[in-house]
Motif scaffolding. Structure first.
Motif, PDB file in Angstrom:
ATOM      1  N   GLY A  15       0.801  -1.222   0.000  1.00  0.00           N
ATOM      2  CA  GLY A  15       0.000   0.000   0.000  1.00  0.00           C
ATOM      3  C   GLY A  15       0.826   1.260   0.000  1.00  0.00           C
TER       4      GLY A  15
ATOM      5  N   GLU B 291      -3.632  -3.491   4.017  1.00  0.00           N
ATOM      6  CA  GLU B 291      -3.919  -3.130   2.631  1.00  0.00           C
ATOM      7  C   GLU B 291      -4.971  -4.076   2.048  1.00  0.00           C
ATOM      8  OE1 GLU B 291      -3.680  -0.947  -0.913  1.00  0.00           O
ATOM      9  OE2 GLU B 291      -3.066  -0.517   1.155  1.00  0.00           O
ATOM     10  N   GLU B 292      -4.884  -5.338   2.372  1.00  0.00           N
ATOM     11  CA  GLU B 292      -5.893  -6.287   1.911  1.00  0.00           C
ATOM     12  C   GLU B 292      -7.252  -5.999   2.545  1.00  0.00           C
ATOM     13  OE1 GLU B 292      -7.463  -9.714  -0.119  1.00  0.00           O
ATOM     14  OE2 GLU B 292      -5.845  -8.279  -0.460  1.00  0.00           O
ATOM     15  N   ASP B 293      -7.260  -5.622   3.816  1.00  0.00           N
ATOM     16  CA  ASP B 293      -8.511  -5.236   4.475  1.00  0.00           C
ATOM     17  C   ASP B 293      -9.167  -4.053   3.762  1.00  0.00           C
ATOM     18  OD1 ASP B 293      -8.198  -7.184   6.421  1.00  0.00           O
ATOM     19  OD2 ASP B 293      -7.289  -5.825   7.877  1.00  0.00           O
ATOM     20  N   ARG B 294      -8.346  -3.060   3.385  1.00  0.00           N
ATOM     21  CA  ARG B 294      -8.891  -1.888   2.688  1.00  0.00           C
ATOM     22  C   ARG B 294      -9.432  -2.262   1.309  1.00  0.00           C
ATOM     23  NH1 ARG B 294      -7.200   3.058   5.116  1.00  0.00           N
ATOM     24  NH2 ARG B 294      -7.467   4.249   3.180  1.00  0.00           N
ATOM     25  N   ARG B 295      -8.763  -3.198   0.657  1.00  0.00           N
ATOM     26  CA  ARG B 295      -9.234  -3.622  -0.661  1.00  0.00           C
ATOM     27  C   ARG B 295     -10.587  -4.307  -0.555  1.00  0.00           C
ATOM     28  NH1 ARG B 295      -9.619  -7.863  -3.916  1.00  0.00           N
ATOM     29  NH2 ARG B 295      -8.861  -9.326  -2.334  1.00  0.00           N
ATOM     30  N   ARG B 296     -10.746  -5.131   0.468  1.00  0.00           N
ATOM     31  CA  ARG B 296     -11.993  -5.887   0.626  1.00  0.00           C
ATOM     32  C   ARG B 296     -13.120  -5.044   1.228  1.00  0.00           C
ATOM     33  NH1 ARG B 296     -10.494 -11.998   2.753  1.00  0.00           N
ATOM     34  NH2 ARG B 296      -9.049 -12.553   1.053  1.00  0.00           N
TER      35      ARG B 296
ATOM     36  N   PRO C 101     -14.105  -1.235   1.266  1.00  0.00           N
ATOM     37  CA  PRO C 101     -13.901   0.165   0.857  1.00  0.00           C
ATOM     38  C   PRO C 101     -14.359   1.179   1.898  1.00  0.00           C
ATOM     39  CG  PRO C 101     -14.872  -1.121  -0.927  1.00  0.00           C
ATOM     40  CD  PRO C 101     -14.902  -1.985   0.284  1.00  0.00           C
TER      41      PRO C 101
END
Length: 315
Positions: free
Chosen positions: A54, A98-103, A105
């Motif tokens: 990220g 970063e993966e949490d933010r992708r999943r 929004p």
């Protein structure tokens, strides 16, 4: 004179720590793992199966920090193990957040409004004031456990019983084996309010590292940097923590906020700042003692005659 005095800066450690240090010296430091940036990032990616760390980028800060750790921190074997583990943990957190933010929004849509920021010279009561203001039910403070392991984002329903609380308290007990009696200098517990340095360490542009390690070249480089990327990481971190567990307002704390108010206000233009004060001579002595004690957790070559002037110059 300096070397003679530094030999007297001893800390009490558990027999297990002495055994690890002895074994590490016997087999050589490289058997305990490298601190090269590429190796650390590769280990974090293997652990998570993720690739994206990220924004903002971490390439140069991580490389400079890792190089300074390897060349200048004078790590003992247990210190090398602990440092490698912690740097990988920070990278794992970046990857998972970063993966949490992708999943989800909605995390990026969170607004940080009118945070209250406690700062001032170190050892001037900022921790006491932070803990006091945290008692207000309207205050949202970052607790130690959620700053150490922020992913997945905390939930209000399980906030006081999250499994990560016991995990972090177990790690704190290990730290007290490295430096017995540290809790008398600075209280540490998974459920206590934590300062922002633990958050900003995820940018690898943070004064957290030079507090716990001797890093002259990294510190010299850090002092020339614009810290706006640090505060962008900080803002994203707070968004993460408040997404499912909000409060009326954030109450934050770190003496290091003093180093770049411009960067802080560019990120939080409506922030309110509270500054604490104390006799600077007493503060400097106390801060130098704390710094030397922290560094002694990771190194057997901590020279208080070096630490004192360094702390005095910086602050």
């Amino acid at each position: 004179m300096s070397q003679e005095f530094s030999r007297r800066w001893k800390v009490e450690r558990s027999p297990l720590v002495h055994a690890v240090n002895a074994a590490g010296r016997l087999f050589g430091p490289r058997t305990l793992g490298t601190l090269q940036a590429e190796s650390l990032l590769a280990a974090a990616r293997r652990k998570t199966g993720l690739a994206a760390v990220g924004d903002p980028p971490i390439g140069e800060p991580l490389r400079r920090l890792a190089d300074s750790m390897e060349a200048e921190a004078r790590l003992n074997p247990m210190g090398r193990l602990a440092t490698r583990h912690d740097l990988i943990r920070l990278l794992v957190n970046r990857l998972r957040m970063e993966e949490d933010r992708r999943r989800n929004p909605g995390i990026a849509a969170e607004e940080i409004r009118r945070p209250l920021v406690i700062t001032g010279l170190p050892r001037t009561g900022t921790t006491l004031l932070h803990s006091l203001l945290a008692l207000d039910p309207a205050s949202r403070v970052p607790l130690t456990w959620e700053t150490v392991y922020p992913s997945p984002p905390p939930e209000a329903a399980t906030y006081l019983a999250d499994r990560r609380i016991d995990l972090v308290n177990g790690q704190i007990r290990w730290f007290h084996r490295l430096v017995k009696g540290f809790n008398r200098i600075h209280p540490v517990d998974a459920r206590l309010p934590e300062e922002c340095l633990v958050i900003t360490s995820h940018s690898f542009l943070s004064y957290q590292f030079e507090t716990t390690h001797r890093l002259p070249s990294y510190l010299e480089w850090l002092e020339r940097q614009d810290l706006r990327p640090t505060y962008e990481v900080h803002r994203r971190f707070l968004q993460h923590l408040q997404w499912r567990c909000p409060g009326e307002r954030w109450v934050l704390k770190a003496p290091a906020h003093m180093f770049d108010f411009e960067a802080m206000f560019s990120t939080y233009p409506d922030a309110q700042v509270v500054m604490t004060h104390r006799d600077p001579i007493a503060m400097t002595a106390s801060n130098a003692s704390l710094t030397a004690t922290l560094r002694s957790a990771f190194s057997d070559e901590v020279d208080p005659v070096e630490v004192g002037p360094e702390c005095s110059r910086r602050w």
